[in-house]
Design an enzyme around this catalytic site. Structure first.
Site, PDB file in Angstrom:
ATOM      1  N   GLU A   1       1.728   5.340   1.485  1.00  0.00           N
ATOM      2  CA  GLU A   1       0.673   4.744   2.316  1.00  0.00           C
ATOM      3  C   GLU A   1       1.347   3.461   2.821  1.00  0.00           C
ATOM      4  O   GLU A   1       1.307   2.932   3.832  1.00  0.00           O
ATOM      5  CB  GLU A   1      -0.735   4.863   1.772  1.00  0.00           C
ATOM      6  CG  GLU A   1      -1.199   5.910   1.714  1.00  0.00           C
ATOM      7  CD  GLU A   1      -1.361   6.934   3.274  1.00  0.00           C
ATOM      8  OE1 GLU A   1      -1.329   6.039   4.236  1.00  0.00           O
ATOM      9  OE2 GLU A   1      -1.666   7.977   3.365  1.00  0.00           O
TER      10      GLU A   1
ATOM     11  N   TYR B   1      -8.179   0.864   4.800  1.00  0.00           N
ATOM     12  CA  TYR B   1      -7.509   2.042   5.162  1.00  0.00           C
ATOM     13  C   TYR B   1      -6.923   2.728   3.825  1.00  0.00           C
ATOM     14  O   TYR B   1      -7.120   3.863   3.394  1.00  0.00           O
ATOM     15  CB  TYR B   1      -6.650   2.235   6.455  1.00  0.00           C
ATOM     16  CG  TYR B   1      -5.779   3.455   6.325  1.00  0.00           C
ATOM     17  CD1 TYR B   1      -6.338   4.449   6.737  1.00  0.00           C
ATOM     18  CD2 TYR B   1      -4.328   3.289   6.109  1.00  0.00           C
ATOM     19  CE1 TYR B   1      -5.571   5.572   6.758  1.00  0.00           C
ATOM     20  CE2 TYR B   1      -3.786   4.650   5.767  1.00  0.00           C
ATOM     21  CZ  TYR B   1      -4.210   5.864   6.287  1.00  0.00           C
ATOM     22  OH  TYR B   1      -3.540   6.762   6.271  1.00  0.00           O
TER      23      TYR B   1
ATOM     24  N   ASP C   1      -6.805   6.610  10.187  1.00  0.00           N
ATOM     25  CA  ASP C   1      -5.540   6.012  10.793  1.00  0.00           C
ATOM     26  C   ASP C   1      -5.397   6.282  12.316  1.00  0.00           C
ATOM     27  O   ASP C   1      -6.394   7.004  12.825  1.00  0.00           O
ATOM     28  CB  ASP C   1      -4.316   6.550  10.172  1.00  0.00           C
ATOM     29  CG  ASP C   1      -3.969   8.115  10.547  1.00  0.00           C
ATOM     30  OD1 ASP C   1      -4.957   8.763  11.212  1.00  0.00           O
ATOM     31  OD2 ASP C   1      -3.030   8.544  10.000  1.00  0.00           O
TER      32      ASP C   1
END
Ligand code: SF4
Length: 367
Positions: free
Chosen positions: A63, A146, A164
């Site tokens: 990520e 996020y 996202d």
């Protein structure tokens, strides 16, 4: 353009009225989504499939790499990092320079520094065990809402919100919200929270991401092939491709500057390591000026005033997040007796290990 308060109120009302139908269709939506994901979802190097969960270290690595970088570019980096530093303790023990070198080419080097800092904290403060809750994860460097949501959901199967760019688009289309993304960010969070399934929370965001990446495409959504078609308001209203509305583009400012490349008789080039904080922090750089206030033009550096520089014909352009740099490149050959002044030193010309801007300038004088 600023929205009037009346427009904001009516937008909020419309957006909220679309959450309820979406929430009502959530069980069917999940069923269709998971069926499609089992057959057509992407098999990525860091992914496991529920009920197996992806290790938190792998979600964390992937990520952070995926922030601002596309999947195809990230895969080889992810594999190299895992091979060289197979767990969080190994990454925490690595010298930052090694991490930055391994990161070279991915850009946005603040991510690599945060990755390293977060690894050291998890290794020392948490005994190498990732926190599994959304709030604690966000206290770690480089982990915002996020990424915290992604780790909590994908690695720990928690009912965390993960939105996202792909998921934003899919949600907006499912609800038929023909507005700019920025106008409905909080509505999307509320909507997402309402449709998280009770089991398999780990695959859920990954399946939605895949729908966004391969079916619900920005320009030409493939609605005929979409497993969520029956629940989609934009498809019913025939406006899928118009959602989301694009914001008006503002041109990035241009900064002009110069880069100075001094080559030794044995082919080494004179560079210095930039300060850890700031633009291209901790990376190798040629002397340069103009584009970055902290840089210093070679002719102003004591010991380099007498060198005769040749200016290249081309101007090198490189786009950063907030500005575009347009650089003139100057080159010169050093005398055998020349010693670089502090903080400069001779380095091997390995353009792969350098920030893109420096590599582009070097390739310009080498071609
Ligand atoms: S039906 Fe079309 S617009 Fe709706 S989610 Fe699927 S691809 Fe996107």
């Amino acid at each position: 353009m600023a929205l009037s308060s009346q427009h904001k109120k009516s937008l909020a009302k419309t957006a909220e009225s679309r959450i309820l139908p979406l929430a009502a269709s959530a069980p069917l939506l999940s069923d269709n989504l998971f069926r499609w994901y089992a057959d057509k979802g992407r098999h990525l190097a860091w992914r496991a499939r529920w009920p197996e969960l992806t290790p938190a270290y792998h979600v964390f690595l992937s990520e952070l790499m995926l922030q601002q970088t596309v999947v195809a570019t990230v895969v080889p980096y992810f594999l190299r990092f895992c091979k060289r530093w197979p767990d969080i303790h190994a990454l925490a023990r690595a010298p930052l320079d090694d991490v930055l070198i391994e990161w070279a080419g991915l850009g946005y080097y603040a991510r690599a520094r945060n990755l390293h800092k977060a690894a050291q904290l998890i290794s020392s403060e948490y005994d190498g065990i990732f926190p599994d809750d959304y709030e604690t994860l966000q206290t770690l460097p480089g982990i915002g809402p996020y990424t915290a949501g992604a780790i909590a959901a994908i690695a720990f199967d928690k009912p965390a919100i993960v939105i996202d760019g792909n998921i934003e688009r899919v949600l907006m289309r499912l609800m038929g919200l023909k507005v700019q993304v920025a106008e409905v960010k909080s509505v999307l969070r509320t909507a997402y929270a309402q449709i998280i399934p009770t089991t398999n929370r780990s695959d859920f965001p990954q399946a939605l991401m895949d729908i966004g990446a391969s079916i619900c495409l920005p320009k030409n959504p493939r609605c005929a092939d979409c497993p969520l078609k029956a629940q989609c308001r934009a498809d019913k209203d025939g406006m899928a491709a118009d959602i989301p509305v694009k914001p008006v583009k503002i041109a990035k400012p241009v900064r002009t500057g110069a880069v100075y490349i001094l080559t030794a008789p044995d082919g080494l080039v004179m560079m210095y390591r930039r300060p850890q904080r700031g633009l291209l922090g901790g990376m190798l750089s040629f002397p340069s000026a103009g584009w970055d206030k902290s840089a210093l033009a070679a002719p102003q550096i004591e010991g380099l005033e007498d060198i005769v520089w040749q200016k290249s014909q081309r101007v090198i352009r490189h786009v950063f997040t907030h500005f575009t740099a347009e650089m003139s490149v100057y080159s010169a050959a050093a005398q055998p007796s020349f010693m670089p002044p502090e903080p400069y030193d001779w380095h091997r010309p390995i353009a792969d290990d350098w920030p893109r801007l420096m590599a582009k300038c070097f390739l310009d004088i080498s071609s």
